[in-house]
Motif scaffolding. Structure first.
Motif, PDB file in Angstrom:
ATOM      1  N   LEU A 135       0.794   4.993  16.022  1.00 19.96           N
ATOM      2  CA  LEU A 135      -0.039   4.893  14.610  1.00 19.96           C
ATOM      3  C   LEU A 135      -1.654   5.201  14.651  1.00 19.96           C
ATOM      4  N   CYS A 136      -2.651   4.998  15.487  1.00 20.58           N
ATOM      5  CA  CYS A 136      -3.477   5.814  14.958  1.00 20.58           C
ATOM      6  C   CYS A 136      -4.358   7.587  15.329  1.00 20.58           C
ATOM      7  N   LEU A 137      -2.725   7.884  15.816  1.00 19.48           N
ATOM      8  CA  LEU A 137      -2.932   9.659  15.931  1.00 19.48           C
ATOM      9  C   LEU A 137      -2.355  10.643  14.749  1.00 19.48           C
ATOM     10  N   HIS A 170     -14.193  -2.845   4.652  1.00 23.63           N
ATOM     11  CA  HIS A 170     -14.644  -3.663   5.247  1.00 23.63           C
ATOM     12  C   HIS A 170     -14.194  -4.556   6.387  1.00 23.63           C
ATOM     13  N   LEU A 171     -13.288  -5.399   5.225  1.00 22.54           N
ATOM     14  CA  LEU A 171     -12.221  -6.509   6.217  1.00 22.54           C
ATOM     15  C   LEU A 171     -11.125  -6.056   7.117  1.00 22.54           C
ATOM     16  N   LEU A 172     -10.277  -4.679   6.487  1.00 27.59           N
ATOM     17  CA  LEU A 172      -9.433  -4.099   6.916  1.00 27.59           C
ATOM     18  C   LEU A 172      -9.696  -3.717   8.444  1.00 27.59           C
ATOM     19  N   VAL A 173     -11.095  -2.905   8.562  1.00 27.82           N
ATOM     20  CA  VAL A 173     -12.098  -2.294   9.882  1.00 27.82           C
ATOM     21  C   VAL A 173     -12.375  -3.993  10.698  1.00 27.82           C
ATOM     22  N   GLY A 174     -12.668  -4.864  10.337  1.00 26.52           N
ATOM     23  CA  GLY A 174     -12.460  -5.846  10.657  1.00 26.52           C
ATOM     24  C   GLY A 174     -11.507  -6.783  11.737  1.00 26.52           C
ATOM     25  N   LEU A 203      -2.386  -4.697  14.969  1.00 27.80           N
ATOM     26  CA  LEU A 203      -1.364  -3.538  14.875  1.00 27.80           C
ATOM     27  C   LEU A 203      -1.188  -3.103  13.075  1.00 27.80           C
ATOM     28  N   GLN A 204      -1.266  -4.598  11.910  1.00 27.07           N
ATOM     29  CA  GLN A 204      -0.986  -4.604  11.074  1.00 27.07           C
ATOM     30  C   GLN A 204      -2.208  -4.072  10.345  1.00 27.07           C
ATOM     31  N   ALA A 205      -2.998  -3.628  11.165  1.00 28.73           N
ATOM     32  CA  ALA A 205      -3.627  -3.351  10.114  1.00 28.73           C
ATOM     33  C   ALA A 205      -3.881  -1.811  10.479  1.00 28.73           C
ATOM     34  N   VAL A 206      -3.961  -1.199  11.702  1.00 26.52           N
ATOM     35  CA  VAL A 206      -3.281   0.034  11.599  1.00 26.52           C
ATOM     36  C   VAL A 206      -2.400   0.134  10.906  1.00 26.52           C
ATOM     37  N   ARG A 207      -1.675  -0.020  10.535  1.00 27.07           N
ATOM     38  CA  ARG A 207      -0.107   0.157  10.022  1.00 27.07           C
ATOM     39  C   ARG A 207      -0.597   0.150   7.704  1.00 27.07           C
ATOM     40  N   CYS A 208      -1.780  -0.492   8.034  1.00 24.60           N
ATOM     41  CA  CYS A 208      -2.538  -0.254   7.112  1.00 24.60           C
ATOM     42  C   CYS A 208      -2.983   0.756   6.789  1.00 24.60           C
ATOM     43  N   LEU A 209      -4.105   1.022   7.891  1.00 22.11           N
ATOM     44  CA  LEU A 209      -4.455   2.332   7.488  1.00 22.11           C
ATOM     45  C   LEU A 209      -3.576   3.340   7.456  1.00 22.11           C
ATOM     46  N   HIS A 210      -2.568   3.103   8.030  1.00 21.30           N
ATOM     47  CA  HIS A 210      -1.265   4.092   8.117  1.00 21.30           C
ATOM     48  C   HIS A 210      -1.323   4.720   6.434  1.00 21.30           C
ATOM     49  N   GLU A 211      -0.542   4.066   6.272  1.00 20.76           N
ATOM     50  CA  GLU A 211       0.222   3.834   4.937  1.00 20.76           C
ATOM     51  C   GLU A 211      -0.953   4.638   4.125  1.00 20.76           C
ATOM     52  N   LEU A 267       1.500  -1.629   0.233  1.00 20.48           N
ATOM     53  CA  LEU A 267       0.268   0.317   0.297  1.00 20.48           C
ATOM     54  C   LEU A 267       0.837   1.227  -0.193  1.00 20.48           C
ATOM     55  N   ARG A 268       2.048   1.008  -0.270  1.00 17.90           N
ATOM     56  CA  ARG A 268       2.880   2.628  -0.163  1.00 17.90           C
ATOM     57  C   ARG A 268       2.514   2.829  -1.461  1.00 17.90           C
TER      58      ARG A 268
END
Length: 490
Positions: free
Chosen positions: A165-167, A108-112, A123-131, A91-92
């Motif tokens: 990461l969330c912030l 929907h899958l990522l939020v799940g 942790l890996q899901a929030v990294r995906c969202l961060h990218e 996702l970079r």
């Protein structure tokens, strides 16, 4: 004829024109500073570990990788973390980001996975969202909206890395869309940030990330109506407590939080919190470091927002309470030293520093007196040949001093202001010429001897030449000075 009410004079009725001119200039400069801030400060942050940075050099994933990994995640069993790691790297790729958000049920899958029971997958899901949040495509930010309620909830957690990461993810998606900002405000991002900073007040990495997210929110067009009222409730004291740099952690948290203090509409509230004394004291110490050439840690990056903060606070602070609000902090000499130190290397900051000095002397007779008693006027006069708005600000400071007392005008003349004005009156910049005429007027009407000194220093021929200036208002002012004061005295 150019009448007396066209300039600022010690008599109250003569001050209107100069005040109007200053108001217009302040509005123009505020617009320029806003444009500069919008261009330079609305940015996104990317939080990666050192090993992840190395992976970026080794892997160049494409759109097909995203599709394949999504399918494996969708149909995979207990090995989802193994697929999330390469997905965050895939996702970079900007095109891969667009491909991912267009896949059916991808968010929907990522939020799940973000809300699941597996901490490693979260942790890996929030990294995906961060990218994704770092994308240059504005549509990606809107696609992340289903995840924002959970990102806000996780701000109350204890994991430093996860909270960071969330912030940064929330801060990254703020500038892309007013809709996103409105949704975040409705979901309670301001109270969430306040709680996060309170819970992690001893963790400067989290505080820095929270300061970044808050500043991104404040960039919205309607921040005055929608953001600032909520911010006033609890964040100022927390942010002010971070402004003193930590010797071990560095300047970054203080820099992030300092930008928040520069918002004009927060000034009254910040003054009541003691911000003028605290920020002024910090500016003196940091300014001294810069003047001594100590910029190894990027001290000037903190000086910049502090200058804007102190300048705004000074213009908002009532004149009768200015001395008590400063709490004994002497800004005059440090500001002059800072202007001189920055004039060649960072002229923009030098102008900002002169602007702060202008705001300080505008309503403080004590500060004007300090410029004279500390013999700082000659140093200011040396700055008049410099352009980029620096000489304009310096002339304003000198105008403030001349306006305060007749005795100050006499002292200014003794220190060489008249000969300096004969030089600025010859400049091509019409604003400089106009302001020089205003300062000269205040000087001449204060004492007949000053008019004689001006003539003896070659000022008469300079004013006569200005009568042929292309600007009609400048011509009228020069003519008025000649006919009503210079030639009449002769």
């Amino acid at each position: 004829m150019w009448r007396l009410n066209k300039v600022r004079h010690k008599a109250g009725g003569h001050a209107n024109s100069l005040e109007e001119l200053r108001t217009k200039r302040r509005e123009k400069e505020r617009a320029l500073r806003q444009a500069r801030r919008d261009r330079q400060l609305v940015s996104k942050r990317l939080l990666r570990n050192e090993d992840e940075e190395q992976d970026t050099m080794e892997v160049t994933p494409g759109e097909q990788d995203v599709v394949t990994l999504f399918q494996k995640l969708h149909h995979g069993g207990t090995e989802k973390e193994a697929f999330l790691r390469p997905l965050s790297k895939a996702l970079r790729n900007p095109s891969a980001q667009l491909t991912f958000i267009k896949l059916e049920n991808s968010m929907h899958l990522l939020v799940g996975l973000l809300t699941g029971s597996d901490a490693r997958c979260r942790l890996q899901a929030v990294r995906c969202l961060h990218e994704l949040s770092h994308s240059t495509h504005t549509s990606v930010a809107s696609a992340c909206l289903p995840a924002t309620p959970y990102l806000l909830t996780y701000l109350s957690g204890q994991s430093t890395k996860f909270t960071e990461l969330c912030l940064y993810t929330l801060g990254n998606i703020c500038p892309d869309s007013e809709t996103v900002k409105e949704r975040l405000l409705a979901q309670g991002i301001i109270p969430a940030l306040a709680g996060c900073m309170q819970n992690h007040r001893h963790n400067l990495a989290v505080v820095e990330a929270a300061g970044f997210a808050l500043f991104q929110l404040l960039q919205s067009k309607d921040a005055v109506q929608k953001v600032i009222p909520s911010v006033r409730s609890g964040l100022p004291s927390q942010l002010l407590s971070v402004l003193t740099p930590d010797p071990d952690f560095g300047l970054a948290p203080a820099i992030e939080c300092a930008w928040y203090t520069g918002f004009f509409h927060l000034c009254t509230f910040l003054i009541n919190c003691g911000a003028l004394r605290q920020c002024g004291s910090l500016l003196v110490s940091l300014g001294g470091a810069v003047a001594d050439g100590n910029t190894d840690q990027g001290v000037e990056l903190l000086v910049c927002p502090l200058l804007r903060c102190v300048g705004n606070l000074l213009s908002s602070c009532p004149a009768e309470t200015l001395h008590s609000q400063l709490g004994g902090v002497d800004l005059v000499a440090p500001l002059c030293e800072l202007v001189v130190a920055l004039i060649h290397t960072l002229p923009t900051l030098a102008r900002e520093t002169a602007w702060v000095l202008n705001n300080l002397t505008a309503h403080s007779t004590e500060s004007c007196s300090a410029l004279l008693t500390l013999n700082l006027v000659p140093r200011l006069l040396e700055l008049l040949p410099f352009s980029q708005g620096i000489n304009t600000m310096v002339l304003r400071v000198l105008a403030n001093v001349a306006h305060k007392k007749k005795e100050f005008c006499i002292q200014l003349a003794e220190l060489g202001l008249l000969s300096a004005l004969t030089a600025t009156l010859k400049m091509a910049d019409q604003d400089i010429v106009t302001l020089s005429l205003e300062v000269l007027f205040m000087m001449i009407v204060s004492s007949p001897q000053i008019a004689e000194q001006f003539v003896s220093q070659g000022g008469l021929s300079v004013l006569e030449a200005i009568q042929y200036n292309s600007d009609g208002e400048v011509r009228r002012r020069a003519t008025y000075l000649l006919e009503q004061h210079i030639l009449r005295e002769k």
